[in-house]
Design a protein around this motif. Structure first.
Motif, PDB file in Angstrom:
ATOM      1  N   ASP A   1       0.978  -1.237   0.042  1.00  0.00           N
ATOM      2  CA  ASP A   1       0.144  -0.078  -0.087  1.00  0.00           C
ATOM      3  C   ASP A   1       0.847   1.199  -0.057  1.00  0.00           C
ATOM      4  O   ASP A   1       0.458   2.254  -0.766  1.00  0.00           O
ATOM      5  N   LYS A   2       1.914   1.351   0.680  1.00  0.00           N
ATOM      6  CA  LYS A   2       2.746   2.519   0.986  1.00  0.00           C
ATOM      7  C   LYS A   2       4.172   2.645   0.294  1.00  0.00           C
ATOM      8  O   LYS A   2       4.713   3.529   0.112  1.00  0.00           O
ATOM      9  N   GLY A   3       4.914   1.264  -0.239  1.00  0.00           N
ATOM     10  CA  GLY A   3       5.933   1.471  -0.981  1.00  0.00           C
ATOM     11  C   GLY A   3       7.116   1.243   0.041  1.00  0.00           C
ATOM     12  O   GLY A   3       8.259   0.888  -0.447  1.00  0.00           O
ATOM     13  N   SER A   4       7.061   1.783   1.316  1.00  0.00           N
ATOM     14  CA  SER A   4       8.314   1.512   2.084  1.00  0.00           C
ATOM     15  C   SER A   4       7.685   1.480   3.687  1.00  0.00           C
ATOM     16  O   SER A   4       6.673   2.125   4.036  1.00  0.00           O
ATOM     17  N   VAL A   5       8.279   0.503   4.488  1.00  0.00           N
ATOM     18  CA  VAL A   5       7.878   0.180   5.665  1.00  0.00           C
ATOM     19  C   VAL A   5       9.000   0.097   6.822  1.00  0.00           C
ATOM     20  O   VAL A   5      10.194  -0.270   6.472  1.00  0.00           O
TER      21      VAL A   5
ATOM     22  N   CYS B   1      11.069 -11.732   7.335  1.00  0.00           N
ATOM     23  CA  CYS B   1      10.678 -10.452   6.412  1.00  0.00           C
ATOM     24  C   CYS B   1      11.669 -10.382   4.974  1.00  0.00           C
ATOM     25  O   CYS B   1      11.421  -9.586   4.114  1.00  0.00           O
ATOM     26  N   LYS B   2      12.838 -11.209   5.302  1.00  0.00           N
ATOM     27  CA  LYS B   2      13.947 -10.796   4.199  1.00  0.00           C
ATOM     28  C   LYS B   2      13.419 -11.182   2.733  1.00  0.00           C
ATOM     29  O   LYS B   2      14.148 -10.539   1.952  1.00  0.00           O
ATOM     30  N   ASP B   3      12.532 -12.109   2.620  1.00  0.00           N
ATOM     31  CA  ASP B   3      12.125 -12.568   1.271  1.00  0.00           C
ATOM     32  C   ASP B   3      11.206 -11.570   0.554  1.00  0.00           C
ATOM     33  O   ASP B   3      10.578 -11.973  -0.457  1.00  0.00           O
ATOM     34  N   LEU B   4      10.658 -10.848   1.556  1.00  0.00           N
ATOM     35  CA  LEU B   4       9.479  -9.906   0.743  1.00  0.00           C
ATOM     36  C   LEU B   4       9.639  -8.905  -0.002  1.00  0.00           C
ATOM     37  O   LEU B   4       8.926  -8.437  -0.873  1.00  0.00           O
ATOM     38  N   SER B   5      10.915  -8.518  -0.131  1.00  0.00           N
ATOM     39  CA  SER B   5      11.201  -7.587  -1.111  1.00  0.00           C
ATOM     40  C   SER B   5      12.968  -7.742  -1.465  1.00  0.00           C
ATOM     41  O   SER B   5      13.756  -8.188  -0.569  1.00  0.00           O
ATOM     42  N   LYS B   6      13.258  -7.088  -2.401  1.00  0.00           N
ATOM     43  CA  LYS B   6      14.517  -7.265  -2.895  1.00  0.00           C
ATOM     44  C   LYS B   6      15.507  -6.290  -1.459  1.00  0.00           C
ATOM     45  O   LYS B   6      16.545  -6.606  -1.471  1.00  0.00           O
ATOM     46  N   ASN B   7      14.780  -5.161  -1.401  1.00  0.00           N
ATOM     47  CA  ASN B   7      15.417  -4.245  -0.284  1.00  0.00           C
ATOM     48  C   ASN B   7      14.812  -4.364   1.090  1.00  0.00           C
ATOM     49  O   ASN B   7      13.751  -3.749   1.339  1.00  0.00           O
ATOM     50  N   VAL B   8      15.335  -5.405   1.716  1.00  0.00           N
ATOM     51  CA  VAL B   8      15.092  -5.765   3.086  1.00  0.00           C
ATOM     52  C   VAL B   8      16.413  -5.140   4.038  1.00  0.00           C
ATOM     53  O   VAL B   8      17.164  -6.076   3.858  1.00  0.00           O
TER      54      VAL B   8
ATOM     55  N   LEU C   1      22.326   2.184   6.150  1.00  0.00           N
ATOM     56  CA  LEU C   1      21.280   3.371   6.454  1.00  0.00           C
ATOM     57  C   LEU C   1      21.521   4.182   5.082  1.00  0.00           C
ATOM     58  O   LEU C   1      20.423   4.992   4.411  1.00  0.00           O
ATOM     59  N   ASP C   2      22.705   4.272   4.461  1.00  0.00           N
ATOM     60  CA  ASP C   2      22.855   4.973   3.151  1.00  0.00           C
ATOM     61  C   ASP C   2      22.058   4.131   2.050  1.00  0.00           C
ATOM     62  O   ASP C   2      21.492   4.686   1.291  1.00  0.00           O
ATOM     63  N   GLN C   3      21.974   2.837   2.015  1.00  0.00           N
ATOM     64  CA  GLN C   3      21.272   2.042   1.130  1.00  0.00           C
ATOM     65  C   GLN C   3      19.843   2.254   1.544  1.00  0.00           C
ATOM     66  O   GLN C   3      19.060   2.559   0.409  1.00  0.00           O
ATOM     67  N   VAL C   4      19.287   2.348   2.838  1.00  0.00           N
ATOM     68  CA  VAL C   4      17.815   2.565   3.068  1.00  0.00           C
ATOM     69  C   VAL C   4      17.540   4.169   2.430  1.00  0.00           C
ATOM     70  O   VAL C   4      16.533   4.422   1.726  1.00  0.00           O
ATOM     71  N   ILE C   5      18.249   4.982   2.529  1.00  0.00           N
ATOM     72  CA  ILE C   5      18.023   6.317   2.286  1.00  0.00           C
ATOM     73  C   ILE C   5      17.875   6.487   0.641  1.00  0.00           C
ATOM     74  O   ILE C   5      17.180   7.140  -0.084  1.00  0.00           O
ATOM     75  N   ASP C   6      18.880   5.687   0.120  1.00  0.00           N
ATOM     76  CA  ASP C   6      18.672   5.690  -1.446  1.00  0.00           C
ATOM     77  C   ASP C   6      17.419   5.239  -1.785  1.00  0.00           C
ATOM     78  O   ASP C   6      16.924   5.708  -3.085  1.00  0.00           O
ATOM     79  N   CYS C   7      17.075   4.004  -1.447  1.00  0.00           N
ATOM     80  CA  CYS C   7      15.752   3.425  -1.827  1.00  0.00           C
ATOM     81  C   CYS C   7      14.460   4.391  -1.181  1.00  0.00           C
ATOM     82  O   CYS C   7      13.425   4.497  -2.064  1.00  0.00           O
TER      83      CYS C   7
ATOM     84  N   PRO D   1      10.875  -0.140  -3.327  1.00  0.00           N
ATOM     85  CA  PRO D   1      10.273  -0.646  -2.364  1.00  0.00           C
ATOM     86  C   PRO D   1      11.136  -1.073  -1.288  1.00  0.00           C
ATOM     87  O   PRO D   1      12.340  -1.485  -1.511  1.00  0.00           O
ATOM     88  N   VAL D   2      11.133  -0.701  -0.063  1.00  0.00           N
ATOM     89  CA  VAL D   2      11.923  -0.963   1.019  1.00  0.00           C
ATOM     90  C   VAL D   2      11.528  -1.191   2.353  1.00  0.00           C
ATOM     91  O   VAL D   2      10.402  -0.637   2.912  1.00  0.00           O
ATOM     92  N   ILE D   3      12.022  -2.150   3.000  1.00  0.00           N
ATOM     93  CA  ILE D   3      11.653  -2.736   4.272  1.00  0.00           C
ATOM     94  C   ILE D   3      13.042  -2.411   5.276  1.00  0.00           C
ATOM     95  O   ILE D   3      13.906  -2.846   4.924  1.00  0.00           O
ATOM     96  N   CYS D   4      12.492  -1.673   6.543  1.00  0.00           N
ATOM     97  CA  CYS D   4      13.633  -1.382   7.417  1.00  0.00           C
ATOM     98  C   CYS D   4      13.376  -1.969   8.727  1.00  0.00           C
ATOM     99  O   CYS D   4      12.352  -1.529   9.302  1.00  0.00           O
TER     100      CYS D   4
END
Length: 813
Positions: free
Chosen positions: A495-499, A516-523, A539-545, A553-556
């Motif tokens: 729904d929101k694209g990032s969590v 959760c690690k298989d829910l997206s390419k960027n977890v 954190l730099d990778q998260v900010i880039d996403c 799409p990113v999950i942290c």
């Protein structure tokens, strides 16, 4: 005419230059006079400097120092073995005895002056000593009554340069000096009563001690390393107007209502900067631009009141670098060194020799430091931290995220703030979205003042205008399993694209990450089990996403480390049940910049298998939050239909502080101290020690009664008994470990260990024990006590592991 005897204080081996006791004493007195003048005690400051090293005139000390530096050699008649004499020749008591002997029949104010001066002088190498110790022993009088032959008092009086002895006697008899202190003591009595009055006198003694210690160290260091003197500002900073002109050139793009409100907050800070000095509150919802707005206030306020510096205090080393760097860029056109960073995790490129020199006493116009360093400056033992205390006078001190103040320090901290704002010409600003009720605690033990006029901005309307999220109570009986929570994360990601998911404990965060690690390419996963370099990479990778121009799409999944000051903007946030202040901070990472249509979603959940046995403060905060949520259900309108609004936050702190009121005086247990007591008492009336003295000897005649040394010994901002281990995170870290594996000079080892902080993780004793049992920890060399981790026990996903993981992949190889 006979040439006067040269009495040596210091010797510079590189060129053979000699620093006389007379020159050192005069230099120290001039520095100390300047520092003490900030609170109008310049004459006492001067006297401290002239008295502090009186014992160095003795024959015994001169033989020792000349033998130690090679001016006397074995075989010389006066030669002594310097190793056997090091630290054993008393050179600090004689000066204290001088003023004590001269003040035996003095009136009360002169007697108090004598006590404070003598206390500072005898303590200037060890840190402030106990006046009365825990057993009720009068340690201070015992020191002053020490045999003159052991302190070299009479010998030093005979040998001292007459110009200095004349000035000492003149200052001891000076009514101006006594009137300076009398004026300050009267002010303390007008402002404070009971134990707070005694605590304030202790802070006064500590301030003067700071002035002496810094003065002594400056004179010594600048003789031994003349280049150091050229690196210091010594208060000669660029004009505030020059810095203001740079700052006011910043332009902020207004893209939406959030940006508009940030500009309005900044404007309010500019307008209020011309107000009188004192304590102020900047209560702004997260993402409201507190850093730059408070700095704008500070710059204009410092100019208005001719103040010396701005000190920005931040709770976590993980965010200080980002904030300090952003501010430093503003002033690059004037100098690269307007902003001084002082904290333990300084990156190597900023850890310059000049930065280390200036950090010793915060000699810079703008200082960024941590709450740990600040609290150690107020209350720590020894002499290292206290050097900086006098620099807090005539300053603007901004406390960012003030709600993170350790509960145990509340009363001591409040009293220190009142001392600074009432007696030291300082202005203090408490910044946060979740303002703790530091004015609502027990005033008998120490509370700060509060009125609506002290609020820099009118904050209630801001909470409505900057409302960017809707907080949903998703708690359920029995709690959420990791599997069910992962399903919720998946739905929100769609729904929101990032969590962002913020979890209370590292084991729970790790288990959820695995789910959760298989829910997206960027977890991604973040925790303090990862070294700072690793966390920054993630954190730099998260900010880039999260880049709005190219979102992915990113999950942290993170522990609380992401909540304060980390500038990220997620579409949705899930927060594990915690204190309402922590929930609000997590919510500040959702729709932070107001780019979403409508409100962002913040969901509060409770985990089924959460173990908080080692985190009782979180459990207490959870209980209070549950109470707030129950009251909200019954009457949402009473909270303006906002679970994290200012009304909810006020009620949270009212309940939370009531529950933890017994912890706010910094209790120390019988197991540690030999009796149940607290540091607030030890640094004020010290009643239990005084009562024990009375039982043995009758009423004491001393005005100062504190157990300074004991309080300093037990003061810890962070109690956790952790130990740092180095992680072979990348090739640079491996190189550091290799270099540390041979015995180096102390200077080389310190430099490498400083660099190694970017690759270090602090672990608890049970983890240390387990990793040793696994043969996963190695010393760099035998007895070094510098430990590094086997690569197989460090995961690229979650950091330190207590069992082997797959062979470590170096992320930055």
């Amino acid at each position: 005419m006979m040439k006067p005897t040269f009495y040596l204080a210091h010797y510079r081996k590189v060129d053979g230059d000699r620093h006389s006791v007379k020159t050192h004493s005069v230099e120290t007195s001039l520095f100390s006079k300047k520092f003490a003048a900030k609170i109008e005690l310049d004459l006492i400051g001067e006297l401290l400097g002239l008295l502090h090293d009186l014992g160095k005139y003795s024959f015994k000390y001169q033989c020792y120092i000349k033998s130690a530096v090679g001016l006397l050699c074995p075989g010389d008649k006066k030669y002594v073995d310097p190793r056997s004499y090091k630290g054993k020749i008393d050179h600090s008591t004689a000066g204290a005895q001088w003023i004590n002997e001269a003040s035996r029949d003095a009136i009360k104010i002169n007697k108090l002056t004598s006590e404070i001066v003598a206390l500072c002088v005898v303590s200037h190498h060890s840190g402030l000593i106990d006046v009365f110790d825990i057993a009720g022993e009068d340690k201070f009088s015992a020191r002053l009554n020490k045999d003159f032959t052991l302190t070299h008092y009479c010998e030093a009086q005979e040998k001292i340069d007459h110009s200095i002895s004349d000035r000492i006697n003149e200052l001891i008899k000076s009514e101006n000096k006594n009137n300076q202190l009398k004026k300050l003591i009267i002010r303390i009595h007008e402002l404070f009563s009971g134990s707070i009055r005694s605590f304030s006198k202790a802070l006064l003694a500590r301030f003067l001690f700071s002035s002496l210690v810094d003065a002594d160290r400056l004179s010594t260091a600048d003789f031994e390393n003349p280049e150091d003197a050229r690196l210091r500002y010594l208060g000669n900073y660029p004009d505030w107007q020059e810095l203001i002109d740079c700052f006011e050139q910043i332009s902020f793009e207004i893209r939406n209502e959030v940006d508009q409100k940030r500009c309005e907050i900044s404007s309010s800070c500019r307008q209020r900067a011309s107000d009188k000095q004192g304590l102020y509150y900047l209560t702004v919802p997260t993402g409201g631009g507190k850093t730059f707005s408070s700095l704008r206030f500070a710059l204009h306020h410092a100019k208005q009141h001719k103040l010396d510096r701005i000190i920005y205090v931040i709770p976590y080393t993980s965010i200080i670098d980002q904030n300090a760097s952003e501010v430093a860029k503003i002033f690059d056109g004037i100098s690269k060194e307007i902003v001084l960073e002082h904290h333990s995790n300084l990156v190597p490129e900023k850890d310059t020799y000049r930065n280390r020199i200036l950090s010793e006493n915060w000699d810079a116009p703008i200082v960024f430091t941590t709450s740990v360093q600040l609290l150690e400056t107020f209350f720590g033992g020894g002499t290292r931290s206290v050097r900086r205390m006098h620099q807090l006078a005539k300053s603007v001190i901004i406390f960012d995220e003030i709600q993170t103040l350790p509960i145990k320090t509340v009363h001591m901290f409040n009293n220190a703030i009142n001392f600074l704002t009432n007696l030291c010409s300082s202005t203090v600003v408490f910044c946060t979205a979740t303002q703790p009720l530091l004015h609502g605690v027990d005033p008998v033990k120490g509370a700060v003042t509060y009125s609506d006029a002290m609020e820099i901005v009118e904050y209630p309307p801001l909470f409505d205008a900057l409302k960017r999220v809707h907080v949903q109570d998703c708690l359920k009986k029995g709690g959420w399993t990791e599997k069910k929570l992962a399903e919720r994360v998946k739905a929100l990601l769609h729904d929101k694209g990032s969590v962002l998911v913020v979890i209370n404990t590292k084991p729970s965060a790790r288990r959820l990450y695995e789910s959760c690690k298989d829910l997206s390419k960027n977890v991604f996963h973040l925790s303090t089990n990862m070294c700072p370099k690793h966390r920054k990479t993630i954190l730099d990778q998260v900010i880039d996403c999260l880049d709005p121009s190219n979102p992915k799409p990113v999950i942290c999944i993170s522990t609380q480390l992401i909540e304060a000051g980390v500038d990220v903007d997620f579409g949705a946030v899930i927060r594990c049940l915690a204190g309402l202040d922590s929930i609000a901070q997590a919510a500040g990472r959702c729709n932070r910049n107001g780019r979403q249509e409508g409100l962002g979603i913040v969901q509060i959940v409770n985990l089924q298998n959460e173990n908080l046995d080692r985190l009782p403060e979180i459990k207490t905060a959870q209980d209070v939050t549950l109470r707030i949520f129950d009251e909200y259900k019954k009457n949402p309108a009473g909270f303006d239909k906002d679970r994290i609004g200012y009304k909810a936050m006020k009620r949270f702190y009212k309940y939370y502080f009531y529950k933890r009121a017994h912890e706010m005086s910094y209790p120390v247990s019988r197991k540690k101290l030999g009796r149940d007591d607290n540091l607030l008492s030890l640094l004020s009336t010290n009643q239990q020690s005084v009562d024990e003295y009375k039982r043995q000897h009758g009423s004491p005649s001393l005005y100062m009664r504190q157990s300074f040394k004991t309080a300093g010994k037990y003061f810890r901002v962070i109690d956790a008994p952790t130990e740092a281990i180095i992680i072979p995170y990348d090739k640079d870290a491996e190189s550091i470990i290799a270099k540390l594996s041979v015995k180096l000079s102390l200077k080389e080892e310190r430099s490498l260990l400083k660099t190694a902080q970017q690759y270090s993780v602090n672990i608890f004793p049970y983890m240390m024990k387990k990793l040793r049992e696994e043969n996963a920890l190695f010393q760099t060399y035998e007895e070094s006590e510098i430990w590094y981790l086997h690569a197989q026990y460090y995961s690229k996903d979650f950091g330190v592991s207590l069992e082997p993981v797959s062979q470590m992949e170096f992320l930055n190889a």
